[in-house]
Write a protein that holds these residues in place. Structure first.
Motif, PDB file in Angstrom:
ATOM      1  N   HIS A 422      49.580  31.562  32.087  1.00  0.00           N
ATOM      2  CA  HIS A 422      49.429  30.164  32.509  1.00  0.00           C
ATOM      3  C   HIS A 422      48.841  29.355  31.368  1.00  0.00           C
ATOM      4  N   PRO A 423      49.616  29.183  30.280  1.00  0.00           N
ATOM      5  CA  PRO A 423      49.040  28.585  29.059  1.00  0.00           C
ATOM      6  C   PRO A 423      48.578  27.147  29.256  1.00  0.00           C
ATOM      7  N   LEU A 424      49.082  26.450  30.265  1.00  0.00           N
ATOM      8  CA  LEU A 424      48.696  25.048  30.424  1.00  0.00           C
ATOM      9  C   LEU A 424      47.442  24.893  31.251  1.00  0.00           C
ATOM     10  N   GLU A 425      46.946  25.983  31.836  1.00  0.00           N
ATOM     11  CA  GLU A 425      45.762  25.849  32.697  1.00  0.00           C
ATOM     12  C   GLU A 425      44.490  26.134  31.911  1.00  0.00           C
ATOM     13  N   PRO A 426      43.429  25.433  32.277  1.00  0.00           N
ATOM     14  CA  PRO A 426      42.179  25.575  31.516  1.00  0.00           C
ATOM     15  C   PRO A 426      41.378  26.778  31.981  1.00  0.00           C
ATOM     16  N   GLY A 427      41.971  27.952  32.070  1.00  0.00           N
ATOM     17  CA  GLY A 427      41.225  29.133  32.472  1.00  0.00           C
ATOM     18  C   GLY A 427      41.660  29.612  33.839  1.00  0.00           C
ATOM     19  N   MET A 428      41.074  30.736  34.271  1.00  0.00           N
ATOM     20  CA  MET A 428      41.490  31.383  35.515  1.00  0.00           C
ATOM     21  C   MET A 428      40.547  30.967  36.628  1.00  0.00           C
ATOM     22  N   PRO A 429      41.095  30.554  37.785  1.00  0.00           N
ATOM     23  CA  PRO A 429      40.219  30.134  38.871  1.00  0.00           C
ATOM     24  C   PRO A 429      39.281  31.276  39.282  1.00  0.00           C
ATOM     25  N   VAL A 430      38.023  30.917  39.559  1.00  0.00           N
ATOM     26  CA  VAL A 430      37.013  31.919  39.907  1.00  0.00           C
ATOM     27  C   VAL A 430      37.476  32.738  41.107  1.00  0.00           C
ATOM     28  N   ASP A 431      38.082  32.065  42.077  1.00  0.00           N
ATOM     29  CA  ASP A 431      38.449  32.811  43.273  1.00  0.00           C
ATOM     30  C   ASP A 431      39.583  33.794  43.031  1.00  0.00           C
ATOM     31  N   ALA A 432      40.505  33.422  42.129  1.00  0.00           N
ATOM     32  CA  ALA A 432      41.581  34.355  41.783  1.00  0.00           C
ATOM     33  C   ALA A 432      40.984  35.596  41.107  1.00  0.00           C
ATOM     34  N   LEU A 433      39.992  35.359  40.265  1.00  0.00           N
ATOM     35  CA  LEU A 433      39.324  36.490  39.608  1.00  0.00           C
ATOM     36  C   LEU A 433      38.589  37.361  40.620  1.00  0.00           C
ATOM     37  N   ARG A 434      37.940  36.695  41.579  1.00  0.00           N
ATOM     38  CA  ARG A 434      37.185  37.431  42.594  1.00  0.00           C
ATOM     39  C   ARG A 434      38.129  38.386  43.338  1.00  0.00           C
ATOM     40  N   GLN A 435      39.324  37.854  43.681  1.00  0.00           N
ATOM     41  CA  GLN A 435      40.276  38.698  44.400  1.00  0.00           C
ATOM     42  C   GLN A 435      40.822  39.811  43.526  1.00  0.00           C
ATOM     43  N   ARG A 436      41.129  39.451  42.302  1.00  0.00           N
ATOM     44  CA  ARG A 436      41.700  40.389  41.349  1.00  0.00           C
ATOM     45  C   ARG A 436      40.757  41.566  41.116  1.00  0.00           C
ATOM     46  N   LEU A 437      39.467  41.269  40.997  1.00  0.00           N
ATOM     47  CA  LEU A 437      38.478  42.316  40.735  1.00  0.00           C
ATOM     48  C   LEU A 437      37.933  42.899  42.044  1.00  0.00           C
ATOM     49  N   ALA A 438      38.462  42.423  43.181  1.00  0.00           N
ATOM     50  CA  ALA A 438      38.024  42.891  44.502  1.00  0.00           C
ATOM     51  C   ALA A 438      36.510  42.769  44.665  1.00  0.00           C
ATOM     52  N   LEU A 439      35.972  41.620  44.280  1.00  0.00           N
ATOM     53  CA  LEU A 439      34.533  41.408  44.428  1.00  0.00           C
ATOM     54  C   LEU A 439      34.247  40.654  45.723  1.00  0.00           C
ATOM     55  N   PRO A 440      33.135  40.975  46.366  1.00  0.00           N
ATOM     56  CA  PRO A 440      32.859  40.368  47.664  1.00  0.00           C
ATOM     57  C   PRO A 440      32.255  38.961  47.580  1.00  0.00           C
ATOM     58  N   ASP A 441      31.894  38.502  46.395  1.00  0.00           N
ATOM     59  CA  ASP A 441      31.145  37.250  46.314  1.00  0.00           C
ATOM     60  C   ASP A 441      31.462  36.551  44.986  1.00  0.00           C
ATOM     61  N   ARG A 442      31.729  35.230  45.041  1.00  0.00           N
ATOM     62  CA  ARG A 442      31.988  34.454  43.809  1.00  0.00           C
ATOM     63  C   ARG A 442      30.847  34.542  42.817  1.00  0.00           C
ATOM     64  N   LEU A 443      29.616  34.640  43.384  1.00  0.00           N
ATOM     65  CA  LEU A 443      28.440  34.721  42.513  1.00  0.00           C
ATOM     66  C   LEU A 443      28.582  35.857  41.504  1.00  0.00           C
ATOM     67  N   LEU A 444      29.217  36.941  41.956  1.00  0.00           N
ATOM     68  CA  LEU A 444      29.364  38.113  41.086  1.00  0.00           C
ATOM     69  C   LEU A 444      30.308  37.795  39.940  1.00  0.00           C
ATOM     70  N   VAL A 445      31.387  37.061  40.226  1.00  0.00           N
ATOM     71  CA  VAL A 445      32.324  36.678  39.167  1.00  0.00           C
ATOM     72  C   VAL A 445      31.579  35.866  38.125  1.00  0.00           C
ATOM     73  N   GLU A 446      30.831  34.872  38.600  1.00  0.00           N
ATOM     74  CA  GLU A 446      30.147  33.985  37.656  1.00  0.00           C
ATOM     75  C   GLU A 446      29.132  34.765  36.821  1.00  0.00           C
ATOM     76  N   ALA A 447      28.470  35.755  37.465  1.00  0.00           N
ATOM     77  CA  ALA A 447      27.464  36.525  36.730  1.00  0.00           C
ATOM     78  C   ALA A 447      28.096  37.436  35.682  1.00  0.00           C
ATOM     79  N   LEU A 448      29.374  37.736  35.847  1.00  0.00           N
ATOM     80  CA  LEU A 448      30.047  38.642  34.904  1.00  0.00           C
ATOM     81  C   LEU A 448      30.552  37.919  33.651  1.00  0.00           C
ATOM     82  N   VAL A 449      30.588  36.601  33.698  1.00  0.00           N
ATOM     83  CA  VAL A 449      31.179  35.845  32.579  1.00  0.00           C
ATOM     84  C   VAL A 449      30.235  35.864  31.373  1.00  0.00           C
TER      85      VAL A 449
END
Ligand SMILES: Nc1nc2c(ncn2[C@@H]2O[C@H](COP(=O)(O)OP(=O)(O)OP(=O)(O)O)[C@@H](O)[C@H]2O)c(=O)[nH]1
Ligand SMILES: [Mg+2]
Length: 584
Positions: A422-449
């Motif tokens: 998705h070269p035109l998008e400014p990064g990957m949506p947090v929620d898509a990442l949360r699902q992709r990594l099978a994490l239970p909470d968005r907070l975890l995605v943000e803490a991993l960045v």
């Protein structure tokens, strides 16, 4: 106060002994007194030579009432094993001792009663040998007569010595108060009694009760027959509950410190005693004052999974016992290894689980729990009985360090792959990442960045210039060539469409710093701003919109938003009469 439960065969003199020591009647029911036999639990207390108080939970010896006996000894960590001198070791002597052993009771005394009827020597020797082979180990023995009172002073001193050996109660611990009796007092409502083994209860406290949606409130407390505002462990306590109908609770229920216990109907346990070889498929689990039917699923040589007929507030490390009610037989002791075990669905899962359980011993082990659960809330672990003293990775989430590191690596990979797709998008949506990594909470995605990635506007990406996709870069280059000699003219909307610059492409070019956006479809090349300030500085100050438009050789469509942008950036200042000056 310390609490001790009696144990021993029917008619061996347990209640007579308690009566002789306390002057109180442990057989509360008329039927018990008529039949000369204890049916249900009895309660009495007395002062000891040291000035301390001992409270007794007197249990029935008859084989039919073993479940009542177990409700009495379940929450009590010390036992008075009573054997009659004239009868000696009998079947319920053995069954009661097996129950104490299964529960891991480690403190006790042997009392040989009816010593006025026979020489206590042989009974003492046999009982001592039996007891020595259990969790109680070597115990002090006292011969008494409940009839003549012989030996009672020695027994009182022995009780004092026993009390001194008991470990001190955990006063800060959460309360898990197993109810052994409930009744109604006219004018006060429901009262429940039990042994408070840890923590404290106060009038006004709110407590959880299984089956009740709302918390129940302590309206009054009694201990040793007196009203109190507070009861601290260890104590026999009667709790008066405000507004709780009596039929809502009874023996086997527990009053709990709110939020501190996990109720579970599925536990993995280790068995002690008889090996698990021909274990019946259904048994009764006795823990605290509760008795719950369970289905047994063998896993390892000494480990099984128990499915409880109703959930109980169990902790890792709890001791319990399994009994076959049909065969009047204590099957074995139980040590709780896991109160929230994983489901066994895939082929081979049971075998794998047995291997995991073989490594567990019921001692709370934070590092091990994290390794097995990978990500878990601190509160969840605490409610399982595992102290969660570790730094959370986000919110109250704890993570296994290896797992967390791997997640961080995967996040970076996912973000790069998303960027390629998705070269035109400014990064990957947090929620898509949360699902992709099978994490239970968005907070975890943000803490991993980790830098250079960052979270911005709900997406994870790298800030700053990024290579534009080929077609967009070419379109921008066309704009640059076409407008080289009139840099403050912006391409019309139609022209942008012809060039293939839609909103997404413009957005990408703007983020990459290749275009400057003045309004939705008004774009200039990025160096236009600085050049405009230079041109405007050459005008007589202040200057009007119209003067600026002519000097820049552009239209109102560009001049209006351009000057507004310069105002916002502080390069120009707008005067009350709408004229402007260049800020130097
Ligand atoms: N001579 C004599 N009789 C006793 C003594 N202790 C108890 N007894 C008698 O033994 C019988 C049973 O006594 P309990 O105290 O009811 O026995 P228990 O162990 O409480 O019996 P359960 O509660 O039914 O298991 C009664 O008739 C008592 O009077 C004793 O020390 N000497
Ligand atoms: Mg009795």
């Amino acid at each position: 106060m310390f609490v001790v439960a009696t144990a021993g065969h029917v008619d061996h003199g347990k209640s007579t002994l308690v009566r002789a020591l306390t002057g109180m009647e442990p057989d509360r029911w008329a039927e018990e007194r008529r039949r000369g036999m204890t049916i249900d639990l009895g309660f009495a207390w007395t002062a000891l030579p040291s000035g301390g108080t001992v409270a007794f939970v007197d249990v029935p010896g008859h084989e039919r009432f073993v479940p009542n006996m177990l409700a009495g000894v379940g929450p009590v960590p010390a036992a008075l094993i009573v054997v009659a001198a004239d009868e000696g070791w009998m079947p319920q002597s053995a069954e009661h001792l097996a129950a104490l052993d299964a529960l891991g009771v480690a403190y006790g005394l042997l009392v040989v009663t009816r010593a006025d009827l026979a020489d206590p020597g042989p009974a003492t020797a046999r009982a001592r040998a039996e007891i020595a082979a259990t969790s109680l180990g070597a115990v002090e023995a006292v011969a008494v007569s409940g009839l003549t009172g012989a030996g009672l002073p020695e027994l009182r001193s022995a009780l004092d010595r026993l009390a001194a050996r008991l470990p001190g109660p955990a006063l800060q611990a959460p309360v898990r108060f197993w109810v052994d009796r409930s009744f109604t007092v006219r004018g006060s409502g429901t009262v429940v009694t039990g042994t408070l083994g840890a923590g404290r209860l106060r009038v006004g406290d709110e407590l959880e009760l299984a089956g009740a949606d709302d918390l129940v409130r302590v309206r009054g407390l009694h201990s040793l027959g007196e009203a109190r505002s507070e009861a601290t462990a260890v104590a026999r306590v009667a709790v008066n509950l405000r507004g709780t109908p009596r039929d809502q609770l009874g023996r086997g229920d527990a009053l709990l410190t709110p939020g501190r216990f996990h109720r579970t109907d599925l536990v993995d346990v280790r068995l002690s005693g008889d090996p698990a070889a021909d274990l019946p498929a259904t048994l009764t689990l006795h823990v605290g004052s509760a008795a719950v039917p369970v289905r047994v699923r063998p896993l390892g040589p000494d480990t099984v999974r128990l499915r409880l007929a109703r959930p109980l507030p169990l902790l890792v490390g709890d001791r319990a016992l399994l009994r076959d009610p049909g065969r009047h037989h204590v099957t074995g002791g139980v040590r709780v290894l896991d109160v929230a075990p994983p489901p066994l669905v895939r082929r081979g899962a049971a075998v794998a689980r047995a291997r995991v359980l073989a490594e567990l011993d019921g001692r709370p082990d934070l590092a091990g729990e994290l390794r097995r659960r990978r990500l878990v809330r601190a509160g969840t672990l605490t409610r399982m009985g595992v102290p969660a003293q570790a730094a959370p990775v986000a919110g109250d989430w704890l993570a296994d360090p290896d797992h967390w590191r791997r997640l961080g690596e995967r996040l970076t990979e996912e973000v790069s792959r998303y960027g390629r797709e998705h070269p035109l998008e400014p990064g990957m949506p947090v929620d898509a990442l949360r699902q992709r990594l099978a994490l239970p909470d968005r907070l975890l995605v943000e803490a991993l960045v980790r830098p250079p990635l960052r979270v911005h506007a709900g997406r994870v990406g790298a800030p700053g210039a990024r290579a534009l996709p080929e077609p967009v870069a070419r379109a921008v280059e066309r704009v640059r060539v076409e407008y080289a000699d009139r840099p403050f003219r912006a391409p019309e909307a139609d022209r942008l469409v012809e060039l293939g610059l839609g909103p997404r492409e413009i957005g990408a070019a703007v983020r990459a710093g290749a275009l400057l956006r003045l309004a939705d479809t008004v774009v200039l090349l990025p160096d236009a701003l600085d050049n405009a300030v230079k041109v405007l500085a050459g005008l007589p100050q202040p200057f009007t919109l119209s003067a600026a438009r002519q000097a820049l050789d552009t239209t109102r469509r560009v001049a209006v938003p351009l000057l507004e942008l310069l105002d916002r950036r502080g390069a120009t200042r707008r005067l009350p009469d709408d004229a402007r000056v260049v800020v130097t």
